[in-house]
Design a protein around this motif. Structure first.
Motif, PDB file in Angstrom:
ATOM      1  N   SER A  89      -9.587  -4.900  -0.593  1.00 34.04           N
ATOM      2  CA  SER A  89     -10.432  -4.702  -1.773  1.00 34.04           C
ATOM      3  C   SER A  89     -11.726  -4.005  -1.384  1.00 34.04           C
ATOM      4  N   GLN A  90     -12.341  -3.403  -2.425  1.00 35.06           N
ATOM      5  CA  GLN A  90     -13.643  -2.753  -2.259  1.00 35.06           C
ATOM      6  C   GLN A  90     -14.509  -3.167  -3.435  1.00 35.06           C
ATOM      7  N   ASP A  91     -15.676  -3.696  -3.165  1.00 34.44           N
ATOM      8  CA  ASP A  91     -16.612  -4.165  -4.197  1.00 34.44           C
ATOM      9  C   ASP A  91     -15.950  -5.144  -5.162  1.00 34.44           C
ATOM     10  N   GLY A  92     -15.104  -6.012  -4.653  1.00 39.17           N
ATOM     11  CA  GLY A  92     -14.448  -7.022  -5.472  1.00 39.17           C
ATOM     12  C   GLY A  92     -13.248  -6.530  -6.260  1.00 39.17           C
ATOM     13  N   VAL A  93     -12.907  -5.253  -6.152  1.00 39.23           N
ATOM     14  CA  VAL A  93     -11.765  -4.686  -6.864  1.00 39.23           C
ATOM     15  C   VAL A  93     -10.587  -4.580  -5.894  1.00 39.23           C
ATOM     16  N   LEU A  94      -9.471  -5.212  -6.249  1.00 38.20           N
ATOM     17  CA  LEU A  94      -8.282  -5.162  -5.414  1.00 38.20           C
ATOM     18  C   LEU A  94      -7.698  -3.752  -5.442  1.00 38.20           C
ATOM     19  N   LEU A  95      -7.576  -3.138  -4.266  1.00 36.87           N
ATOM     20  CA  LEU A  95      -7.064  -1.774  -4.177  1.00 36.87           C
ATOM     21  C   LEU A  95      -5.569  -1.738  -3.902  1.00 36.87           C
ATOM     22  N   CYS A  96      -5.132  -2.534  -2.935  1.00 38.60           N
ATOM     23  CA  CYS A  96      -3.714  -2.521  -2.582  1.00 38.60           C
ATOM     24  C   CYS A  96      -3.331  -3.820  -1.884  1.00 38.60           C
ATOM     25  N   ARG A  97      -2.006  -4.039  -1.839  1.00 42.66           N
ATOM     26  CA  ARG A  97      -1.454  -5.249  -1.218  1.00 42.66           C
ATOM     27  C   ARG A  97      -0.359  -4.859  -0.248  1.00 42.66           C
ATOM     28  N   ARG A  98      -0.125  -5.759   0.683  1.00 51.49           N
ATOM     29  CA  ARG A  98       0.952  -5.562   1.640  1.00 51.49           C
ATOM     30  C   ARG A  98       1.730  -6.847   1.741  1.00 51.49           C
ATOM     31  N   GLY A  99       3.030  -6.747   1.692  1.00 49.09           N
ATOM     32  CA  GLY A  99       3.862  -7.934   1.799  1.00 49.09           C
ATOM     33  C   GLY A  99       5.162  -7.620   2.498  1.00 49.09           C
ATOM     34  N   GLY A 100       5.754  -8.643   3.062  1.00 51.89           N
ATOM     35  CA  GLY A 100       7.019  -8.462   3.764  1.00 51.89           C
ATOM     36  C   GLY A 100       8.186  -8.425   2.795  1.00 51.89           C
ATOM     37  N   GLU A 101       9.154  -7.639   3.121  1.00 45.77           N
ATOM     38  CA  GLU A 101      10.375  -7.553   2.332  1.00 45.77           C
ATOM     39  C   GLU A 101      11.373  -8.584   2.847  1.00 45.77           C
ATOM     40  N   PRO A 102      12.212  -9.123   1.951  1.00 45.35           N
ATOM     41  CA  PRO A 102      13.247 -10.051   2.421  1.00 45.35           C
ATOM     42  C   PRO A 102      14.200  -9.335   3.375  1.00 45.35           C
ATOM     43  N   GLY A 103      14.672 -10.071   4.326  1.00 44.63           N
ATOM     44  CA  GLY A 103      15.616  -9.492   5.280  1.00 44.63           C
ATOM     45  C   GLY A 103      14.958  -8.775   6.442  1.00 44.63           C
ATOM     46  N   GLY A 104      13.647  -8.872   6.563  1.00 41.30           N
ATOM     47  CA  GLY A 104      12.952  -8.283   7.705  1.00 41.30           C
ATOM     48  C   GLY A 104      12.720  -6.788   7.613  1.00 41.30           C
ATOM     49  N   ALA A 105      12.775  -6.219   6.412  1.00 43.84           N
ATOM     50  CA  ALA A 105      12.500  -4.792   6.261  1.00 43.84           C
ATOM     51  C   ALA A 105      11.032  -4.501   6.582  1.00 43.84           C
ATOM     52  N   ALA A 106      10.719  -3.248   6.800  1.00 44.92           N
ATOM     53  CA  ALA A 106       9.357  -2.853   7.179  1.00 44.92           C
ATOM     54  C   ALA A 106       8.356  -3.165   6.069  1.00 44.92           C
ATOM     55  N   ASP A 107       7.160  -3.561   6.469  1.00 48.77           N
ATOM     56  CA  ASP A 107       6.071  -3.813   5.518  1.00 48.77           C
ATOM     57  C   ASP A 107       5.479  -2.486   5.068  1.00 48.77           C
ATOM     58  N   TYR A 108       4.937  -2.462   3.862  1.00 46.58           N
ATOM     59  CA  TYR A 108       4.263  -1.276   3.362  1.00 46.58           C
ATOM     60  C   TYR A 108       3.194  -1.698   2.362  1.00 46.58           C
ATOM     61  N   TRP A 109       2.188  -0.847   2.167  1.00 46.00           N
ATOM     62  CA  TRP A 109       1.100  -1.108   1.237  1.00 46.00           C
ATOM     63  C   TRP A 109       1.507  -0.632  -0.159  1.00 46.00           C
ATOM     64  N   VAL A 110       1.189  -1.433  -1.180  1.00 47.36           N
ATOM     65  CA  VAL A 110       1.436  -1.089  -2.571  1.00 47.36           C
ATOM     66  C   VAL A 110       0.089  -0.984  -3.266  1.00 47.36           C
ATOM     67  N   VAL A 111      -0.166   0.147  -3.897  1.00 52.27           N
ATOM     68  CA  VAL A 111      -1.428   0.373  -4.591  1.00 52.27           C
ATOM     69  C   VAL A 111      -1.382  -0.280  -5.950  1.00 52.27           C
ATOM     70  N   ASP A 112      -2.419  -1.037  -6.296  1.00 54.85           N
ATOM     71  CA  ASP A 112      -2.499  -1.694  -7.616  1.00 54.85           C
ATOM     72  C   ASP A 112      -3.103  -0.785  -8.635  1.00 54.85           C
TER      73      ASP A 112
END
Length: 112
Positions: A89-112
């Motif tokens: 986040s920047q200045d209290g605003v959530l910019l993006c999230r990162r989470g693991g995929e089921p099955g051990g797939a690669a993590d990636y950032w998702v922009v909100d």
């Protein structure tokens, strides 16, 4: 052979250490930062907060840092041991999230 520390320092011609009189003409200090060097407290740089689950300990952590832009901020986050999730986040605003995929797939950032 005499060593420099064997000679008296006052009134000697030893040139092994700079004297205060030698540096009077120089106004710039070696420890002064250059004006072009960005620092984390530079008000021109935006401040980001990375909130994440630590991969090693499983506890929530928060890291505050300054970066030139979102691309640089994401590059900085790669140094942290991010576990199952993360939020940037920047200045209290959530910019993006990162989470693991089921099955051990690669993590990636998702922009909100």
């Amino acid at each position: 052979m005499p060593f420099p520390h064997d000679r008296p320092t006052r009134g000697s011609d030893c040139d092994c250490l700079p004297r205060p009189s030698d540096t009077k003409g120089s106004d710039a200090k070696a420890s002064d930062p250059k004006p072009s060097d960005p620092s984390p407290s530079d008000p021109a740089l935006p401040v980001y907060v990375l909130r994440y689950q630590d991969a090693w300990f499983g506890m929530e952590k928060r890291v505050t840092f300054a970066a030139a832009d979102l691309d640089a901020a994401l590059a900085i986050t790669e140094r942290e041991p991010i576990g199952a999730w993360a939020e940037l986040s920047q200045d209290g605003v959530l910019l993006c999230r990162r989470g693991g995929e089921p099955g051990g797939a690669a993590d990636y950032w998702v922009v909100d």
